[in-house]
Design a protein around this motif. Structure first.
Motif, PDB file in Angstrom:
ATOM      1  N   ASN A   9       0.989  -1.030  -0.261  1.00 18.71           N
ATOM      2  CA  ASN A   9      -0.221  -0.191   0.087  1.00 18.71           C
ATOM      3  C   ASN A   9       1.027   1.304   0.091  1.00 18.71           C
ATOM      4  N   ASP A 143      -5.777  -5.134  -7.630  1.00 22.20           N
ATOM      5  CA  ASP A 143      -6.319  -4.973  -7.345  1.00 22.20           C
ATOM      6  C   ASP A 143      -7.402  -6.737  -6.935  1.00 22.20           C
ATOM      7  N   GLY A 144      -7.364  -6.980  -5.918  1.00 20.26           N
ATOM      8  CA  GLY A 144      -7.847  -7.969  -5.188  1.00 20.26           C
ATOM      9  C   GLY A 144      -9.296  -8.132  -5.160  1.00 20.26           C
ATOM     10  N   GLU A 145      -9.797  -7.409  -6.066  1.00 18.60           N
ATOM     11  CA  GLU A 145     -11.690  -7.476  -5.966  1.00 18.60           C
ATOM     12  C   GLU A 145     -11.483  -7.256  -7.105  1.00 18.60           C
ATOM     13  N   GLU A 149      -7.769 -14.974  -7.105  1.00 19.94           N
ATOM     14  CA  GLU A 149      -6.942 -15.048  -6.844  1.00 19.94           C
ATOM     15  C   GLU A 149      -6.578 -16.485  -7.118  1.00 19.94           C
ATOM     16  N   THR A 166      -1.567 -11.952  -0.108  1.00 19.25           N
ATOM     17  CA  THR A 166      -2.380 -11.513   0.241  1.00 19.25           C
ATOM     18  C   THR A 166      -2.144 -10.219   1.366  1.00 19.25           C
ATOM     19  N   GLU A 167      -2.466  -8.308   0.490  1.00 18.14           N
ATOM     20  CA  GLU A 167      -2.104  -7.631   1.371  1.00 18.14           C
ATOM     21  C   GLU A 167      -2.516  -6.303   1.095  1.00 18.14           C
ATOM     22  N   ASP A 168      -3.044  -6.072   2.604  1.00 13.05           N
ATOM     23  CA  ASP A 168      -3.921  -5.527   2.323  1.00 13.05           C
ATOM     24  C   ASP A 168      -5.694  -5.106   1.008  1.00 13.05           C
ATOM     25  N   GLY A 169      -5.740  -6.177   1.476  1.00 13.96           N
ATOM     26  CA  GLY A 169      -6.927  -6.445   0.007  1.00 13.96           C
ATOM     27  C   GLY A 169      -6.131  -6.336  -1.572  1.00 13.96           C
ATOM     28  N   GLN A 170      -5.259  -6.471  -1.785  1.00 12.30           N
ATOM     29  CA  GLN A 170      -4.451  -6.424  -2.730  1.00 12.30           C
ATOM     30  C   GLN A 170      -3.677  -7.954  -3.269  1.00 12.30           C
ATOM     31  N   GLN A 171      -3.950  -7.647  -4.719  1.00 14.12           N
ATOM     32  CA  GLN A 171      -3.065  -9.547  -4.538  1.00 14.12           C
ATOM     33  C   GLN A 171      -1.273  -8.660  -5.180  1.00 14.12           C
ATOM     34  N   ASP A 241      -3.450  -0.607  11.219  1.00 14.04           N
ATOM     35  CA  ASP A 241      -3.852   0.379  10.154  1.00 14.04           C
ATOM     36  C   ASP A 241      -4.972   1.661  10.533  1.00 14.04           C
TER      37      ASP A 241
END
Length: 249
Positions: A9, A143-145, A149, A166-171, A241
């Motif tokens: 991030n 973008d994880g969304e 995955e 997976t880091e804070d909603g990201q791949q 966070d």
């Protein structure tokens, strides 16, 4: 480094800040110029130049600007001669910091970087004092969304990636610097477009900071980012966070 390390991030936030501040073109032109000077003006034969050109195009830099920067690097056009230099230091709380610069005046730059560290409660160190904490790695953030995955993991492993986390909603896909271009090309061909794609410096360990120290660390890094000679800033902090969101707004 997964989870609350904030490392991925941090890089995404930095890229957004660069674009907002209008500094990204200046930094990319310097990188293209130096890359062309050191490795030649053909992106296909010069991986560093190819990465810089790809990043410039992804940031909507006009092709004429890119061509002029390459020609300055190869000597076809006159321009300022930049020298690469990396400074090492520590922010409040013992956070290690690497500062990559391109400058036409090392004496001026080192004095100004030292002043930024000192003013923020940190200190500029000797060569080797912080660099050992970091290693060069290829990194692609998705973008994880927006990605599946398992499909991304399968494609990344087939392409020769080292790891995916997976880091804070990201791949985040990690590669060796040597494999970065091949992995990136394979993933793009498979339909996975990264938000951030670069060879960068990843810390081997992190230092947790909170409260006033967290605020001081981010203010120091922001001040370094604002300096005209600074290309990249890396740090090994770990901020919770809620603290990160509060002090980085």
């Amino acid at each position: 480094m997964a989870g609350h390390s904030k490392w991925a991030n941090i890089k995404h936030r930095k890229a957004a800040q660069d674009a907002k501040r209008g500094k990204i073109f200046t930094r990319l032109i310097k990188e293209i110029t130096v890359a062309a000077r050191l490795g030649g003006g053909d992106p296909e034969a010069n991986p560093r130049l190819r990465q810089a050109v790809d990043k410039a195009l992804s940031n909507n830099m006009p092709k004429d600007n890119i061509d002029r920067a390459i020609k300055r690097g190869t000597g076809e056009l006159e321009g300022v001669s930049y020298e690469e230099v990396t400074y090492e230091g520590y922010a409040p709380g013992g956070v290690a910091v690497l500062v990559e610069c391109m400058t036409d005046n090392k004496n001026r730059t080192v004095g100004e970087i030292r002043h930024i560290f000192s003013k923020a409660g940190g200190n500029l160190g000797e060569d080797g004092s912080a660099a050992y904490i970091f290693h060069k790695t290829g990194m692609l953030i998705f973008d994880g969304e927006a990605v599946e995955e398992d499909a991304l993991m399968e494609a990344a492993m087939e392409a020769g990636a080292d790891d995916i986390q997976t880091e804070d909603g990201q791949q985040v896909v990690y590669t060796t610097p040597q494999d970065f271009e091949d992995v990136k090309a394979a993933l793009v061909e498979s339909g996975f477009e990264p938000q951030v794609a670069e060879v960068t410096m990843k810390p081997d360990n992190t230092v947790r900071v909170e409260g006033d120290k967290a605020e001081k660390v981010l203010k120091l890094l922001d001040a370094l980012e604002d300096h005209d000679d600074v290309q990249n800033v890396y740090a090994n902090y770990d901020i919770p966070d809620e603290v990160f969101e509060q002090v980085s707004v």
